[in-house]
Every structure is written in structure tokens, then in C-alpha cells.
Enzyme design. Structure first.
Site, PDB file in Angstrom:
ATOM      1  N   ASP A   7       0.853  -1.167  -0.145  1.00 34.15           N
ATOM      2  CA  ASP A   7       0.096   0.014   0.030  1.00 34.15           C
ATOM      3  C   ASP A   7       0.802   1.288   0.043  1.00 34.15           C
ATOM      4  OD1 ASP A   7      -3.079   1.258   0.477  1.00 34.15           O
ATOM      5  OD2 ASP A   7      -1.926   2.077   1.885  1.00 34.15           O
ATOM      6  N   SER A   8       0.316   2.182  -0.426  1.00 33.44           N
ATOM      7  CA  SER A   8       1.118   3.646  -0.428  1.00 33.44           C
ATOM      8  C   SER A   8       1.243   3.978   1.118  1.00 33.44           C
ATOM      9  CB  SER A   8       0.047   4.641  -1.007  1.00 33.44           C
ATOM     10  OG  SER A   8      -1.018   4.865  -0.373  1.00 33.44           O
ATOM     11  N   CYS A  70      -4.208  -1.072  -2.365  1.00 31.07           N
ATOM     12  CA  CYS A  70      -4.125   0.454  -2.749  1.00 31.07           C
ATOM     13  C   CYS A  70      -4.907   0.602  -4.196  1.00 31.07           C
ATOM     14  CB  CYS A  70      -2.794   1.068  -3.029  1.00 31.07           C
ATOM     15  SG  CYS A  70      -2.766   2.748  -3.641  1.00 31.07           S
ATOM     16  N   GLU A 150      -3.637   8.812   7.789  1.00 27.92           N
ATOM     17  CA  GLU A 150      -2.248   8.974   8.182  1.00 27.92           C
ATOM     18  C   GLU A 150      -1.692   9.327   9.471  1.00 27.92           C
ATOM     19  OE1 GLU A 150       0.374   7.390   6.382  1.00 27.92           O
ATOM     20  OE2 GLU A 150      -1.148   6.323   5.038  1.00 27.92           O
ATOM     21  N   CYS A 180     -10.708   3.445  -1.533  1.00 30.65           N
ATOM     22  CA  CYS A 180      -9.301   3.693  -0.984  1.00 30.65           C
ATOM     23  C   CYS A 180      -9.060   2.906   0.367  1.00 30.65           C
ATOM     24  CB  CYS A 180      -9.075   5.210  -0.746  1.00 30.65           C
ATOM     25  SG  CYS A 180      -7.527   5.692  -0.011  1.00 30.65           S
ATOM     26  N   HIS A 182      -7.402   3.298   2.690  1.00 27.50           N
ATOM     27  CA  HIS A 182      -7.468   4.071   4.027  1.00 27.50           C
ATOM     28  C   HIS A 182      -8.916   4.342   4.449  1.00 27.50           C
ATOM     29  CE1 HIS A 182      -3.463   5.213   2.405  1.00 27.50           C
ATOM     30  NE2 HIS A 182      -3.188   6.075   3.471  1.00 27.50           N
TER      31      HIS A 182
END
Length: 250
Positions: A7-8, A70, A150, A180, A182
Site C-alpha cells: 500500500d502507499s 491500494c 495517516e 481507497c 485508507h
């Protein structure tokens, strides 16, 4: 079986949790490109370059499969990764679309896709759902959610203000695709905002079912060993896994 999850940043931990709890694998190696998050504001060539570099990183572990946790990377780099990898590579978009189809049999129901700017621009979800006959699809870039996750902001006044800003002109959807990885970390807050009518489509749960249907994987009687790596601040990544997802034990 040993797999990699890429993942990013920390968002892919939501996918990792689902894979971990499913008990399908012996070992899971997670790599977050935290030094270069977010991917959603970057151009296609840069995204592909970063993903191929991540693939090189995974080569040292002799993994049997790679999950791209991602959506932006899945939208732009999946073909390039599959062309170079010597093991199966799966993205989360196919799984998310399939989960939506299973959840919504009425193709006139309203679907809202929320994602990064790059994923929305790719139109991957929109095109695939339209091809399946769905007619009422809205897509919205909600990129501010990524840095909030994040930074460990999963609820509270700041998030509430962001949701009110993004969704002020949105009617309550029947399905909300969290496009996404996240965003499932904001799942409780999003569910509270939209209410019980809205079905949340979670990439992690979707990829588990997707893999069960396509790979000959036996259920394990033990949980997988977990390994965490990041391009910067791996301790912060581990802390997020420990506190929010309860993946790591002291």
C-alpha cells in the site's frame, strides 16, 4: 503460503486485517510506501514507477502472491506489475466491484464511490459498474481523508467537518464503495454519518472473498506471522497496526 501486501501508506492495514483474520495464509509481509504517500495526487507514470520499485522490494522474500492494497495503484499499475512479477498479483478494484454486485441486486440503486483524485479520474469503478448495468453511480474524490488516516484521525470534529464538506450535496446512497484502503479506518464514522440504509463496501473483506473463489487456499488452524516494513517510520506503521487494528500484541 507466504504473501505480500503493498500500500502507499497505512491504509492497506485495513486489507491486512481482513486477510489476517481469514486465516488463509501462513505468513504476510506488509510494505507501506509511507515516505511517498499519498499516491492519489501523483501521475500515472510516477505511480507505476513506485509500484515496480515495491515489487523489487518484495522479491527478497520469495512470496507466493502479491496483493495491491491500494486502489490508485490497482487502477494504474496492475498490468505493469503482472507483466514483471513471477507470481500472481491481485488488485482491490475487481474485488470491490464484485462485492458491490453481490450487495446490490437492484441495478437502479444509488452507488457512491469515494476515493483519491487519481482513482476517480481513472474511472475504473464507474466503467466496470456501468458495464454491469448499474445506472446511478456517483464518484467523489475525498483526498483529505488520506492524510487524516495517516495522522491517526479516525473520528472527531475535524473528520465530521470534512464529511460535511464533501457530502453536503450528496443524497444518502444505498452502497458506499470505500475505494481507497485508507477509508475503512473511517468506517465507523462514515456509517454513523450516512446511517443504516447505506451498505459499506470494504476492500479488505472483498479481496478475501475474491481470493477464496479464485485460489485453492486451505483454511489454516493458525494465524499468519506478520512482518511490517515501510519506506519511512516503520515504528509509526506498527503503532497504527497495534492501536487501531489490534494486529500486534505487546
Amino acid at each position: 503460503m507466504k504473501i505480500g501486501v503493498f500500500d502507499s501508506g497505512v491504509g492497506g492495514l485495513s486489507v491486512l486485517k481482513s486477510l489476517y483474520e481469514a486465516r488463509l495464509f501462513d505468513e504476510i509481509i506488509y510494505y507501506g510506501d509511507t515516505a511517498r504517500v499519498p499516491y492519489g495526487v501523483k501521475d500515472k507514470d510516477t505511480i507505476i514507477k513506485f509500484c515496480l520499485e515495491a515489487l523489487d522490494f518484495f522479491e527478497q522474500f520469495q512470496i507466493d502472491m502479491l496483493i495491491i492494497a491500494c486502489n490508485t495503484a490497482s487502477a494504474y499499475a496492475l498490468d505493469a506489475l503482472r507483466a514483471k512479477a513471477h507470481f500472481p498479483v491481485y488488485g482491490v478494484i475487481d474485488a470491490g466491484v464484485e462485492a458491490t454486485i453481490k450487495a446490490l441486486h437492484d441495478k437502479n440503486k444509488e452507488i457512491l464511490v469515494i476515493a483519491t483524485k487519481a482513482t476517480i479520474k481513472s474511472e475504473e469503478y464507474q466503467k466496470r459498474l456501468l458495464s454491469q448495468g448499474y445506472t446511478n453511480i456517483n464518484a467523489l474524490a475525498t483526498g483529505l481523508f488520506v492524510p487524516m488516516v495517516e495522522e491517526g484521525i479516525f473520528e472527531g470534529d475535524f473528520l465530521q467537518s470534512a464529511m460535511e464538506y464533501y457530502f453536503k450535496n450528496i443524497t444518502t446512497p444505498d452502497a458506499l464503495i470505500l475505494a481507497c484502503t485508507h477509508f475503512p479506518l473511517l468506517g465507523r464514522s462514515l456509517s454513523k454519518y450516512f446511517g443504516d440504509k447505506t451498505k459499506l463496501i470494504h476492500s479488505g473483506d472483498a479481496i478475501v472473498e475474491f481470493l477464496k473463489e479464485r485460489e485453492n487456499i486451505d483454511l489454516k488452524n493458525h494465524k499468519a506471522k506478520l512482518h511490517f516494513y515501510a519506506s519511512s517510520d516503520v515504528e509509526s506503521l506498527k503503532n497504527t497496526a497495534k492501536i487501531w487494528l489490534n494486529l500486534l500484541r505487546k
